[in-house]
Design an enzyme around this catalytic site. Structure first.
Site, PDB file in Angstrom:
ATOM      1  N   GLU A  12      -5.684   5.065 -10.331  1.00  0.00           N
ATOM      2  CA  GLU A  12      -5.414   3.651 -10.636  1.00  0.00           C
ATOM      3  C   GLU A  12      -6.438   3.099 -11.615  1.00  0.00           C
ATOM      4  OE1 GLU A  12      -3.555   1.628  -6.649  1.00  0.00           O
ATOM      5  OE2 GLU A  12      -5.540   2.479  -6.454  1.00  0.00           O
ATOM      6  N   MET A 175      -3.332  -1.656   1.187  1.00  0.00           N
ATOM      7  CA  MET A 175      -4.233  -1.195   2.240  1.00  0.00           C
ATOM      8  C   MET A 175      -5.696  -1.658   2.077  1.00  0.00           C
ATOM      9  SD  MET A 175      -2.584   2.630   2.692  1.00  0.00           S
ATOM     10  CE  MET A 175      -3.483   3.028   4.166  1.00  0.00           C
ATOM     11  N   ASP A 199       6.623   0.912  -5.186  1.00  0.00           N
ATOM     12  CA  ASP A 199       7.680   1.358  -4.270  1.00  0.00           C
ATOM     13  C   ASP A 199       8.151   0.159  -3.463  1.00  0.00           C
ATOM     14  OD1 ASP A 199       6.203   1.427  -1.417  1.00  0.00           O
ATOM     15  OD2 ASP A 199       4.794   2.036  -2.970  1.00  0.00           O
TER      16      ASP A 199
HETATM   17  N1  ADE Z   1       0.475   0.855  -1.681  1.00  0.00           N
HETATM   18  C1  ADE Z   1       1.523   1.146  -2.471  1.00  0.00           C
HETATM   19  N2  ADE Z   1       2.646   1.287  -1.755  1.00  0.00           N
HETATM   20  C2  ADE Z   1       2.295   1.079  -0.466  1.00  0.00           C
HETATM   21  C3  ADE Z   1       2.998   1.109   0.764  1.00  0.00           C
HETATM   22  N3  ADE Z   1       4.302   1.391   0.790  1.00  0.00           N
HETATM   23  N4  ADE Z   1       2.307   0.873   1.908  1.00  0.00           N
HETATM   24  C4  ADE Z   1       0.989   0.607   1.868  1.00  0.00           C
HETATM   25  N5  ADE Z   1       0.273   0.571   0.743  1.00  0.00           N
HETATM   26  C5  ADE Z   1       0.911   0.803  -0.413  1.00  0.00           C
END
Ligand code: ADE
Length: 230
Positions: A12, A175, A199
């Site tokens: 990243e 997170m 996502d």
């Molecule tokens: N960072 C990127 N996609 C994520 C997801 N689905 N859950 C937690 N952290 C993320």
């Protein structure tokens, strides 16, 4: 003015790191802190690692040892709210730990002894990040609002539905952000965060996660930081 630029994963941060001039790295608490000039500004860039504990440790080192004036987080997140699509950009106005639950001692989500569940970001730097995102990525959807954090990669439709039900105004999940927000509040340090949606936090969330970061999110981060500081 010393600006900290932080991501959770090396990939990243990669494009931002390659833009740093006269960079020197220093190891502290097992992490490499890169100091140098970025688009004319004094910066410290670091990979925080993944999760809230790693994030809190990194934020503490930045505050205590590097005495930064602001922490800017760039990275990826899973889209939760309707319309928060892959490739969109989310600028957080506040953060909450979705896995914090000390009930019945404290209300669900509340950070014990803080009297709050939601930790605000700095309005001025958030506005600057949003403007930079608009300028750097005019084709990407831009969202601003609540981002939630927890020590779990959300990778099922059932899990993301449960989060949406519990926190209907949550735009995206990741997170680290809430941990940075809490430590920055402790230190009185301005903090802002921008995330590219990698996502939809559903059953396909992990599919080409790594490739998306390397090919898209890393470039997004560098472009936004360039528009912000350049
Ligand atoms: N960072 C990127 N996609 C994520 C997801 N689905 N859950 C937690 N952290 C993320």
């Amino acid at each position: 003015m010393r600006v900290a630029i932080v991501s959770a994963m090396r990939e990243e941060l990669a494009a931002v790191l390659s833009d740093i001039e006269h960079g020197t790295a220093e190891q502290v608490a097992g992490r490499e802190f890169w100091r140098g000039r970025l688009h004319g500004h004094e910066v410290v860039a670091v990979q925080a690692r993944i999760g809230k504990v790693a994030a809190a440790a990194t934020a503490t080192v930045l505050a205590e040892r590097y005495q930064v004036d602001v922490i800017l987080f760039t990275g990826v997140a899973g889209g939760l709210a309707e319309g928060v699509c892959r490739g969109d950009v989310v600028v957080a106005s506040e953060f909450l730990q979705h896995d914090m639950d000390a009930s019945p001692l404290f209300p669900r989500f509340e950070a014990p002894l803080y009297g709050r569940a939601r930790f605000p970001t700095d309005p001025h730097w958030s506005e600057r990040l949003a403007q930079a995102a608009r300028q750097a990525l005019p084709q990407a959807g831009l969202h601003r609002g609540l981002v939630i954090s927890g020590d779990r990669f959300v990778a099922s439709a059932a899990d993301s539905r449960a989060l949406r039900d519990a926190l209907p105004d949550a735009l995206a999940v990741e997170m680290e952000g809430a941990a940075f927000a809490q430590v920055c509040l402790d230190y009185g340090l301005p903090y802002a965060a921008v995330r590219t949606v990698s996502d939809r936090a559903d059953d396909t969330a992990h599919g080409d996660f790594q490739r998306f970061i390397e090919e898209t999110a890393s470039r997004h981060s560098a472009a936004i930081v360039r528009a912000l500081l350049g």
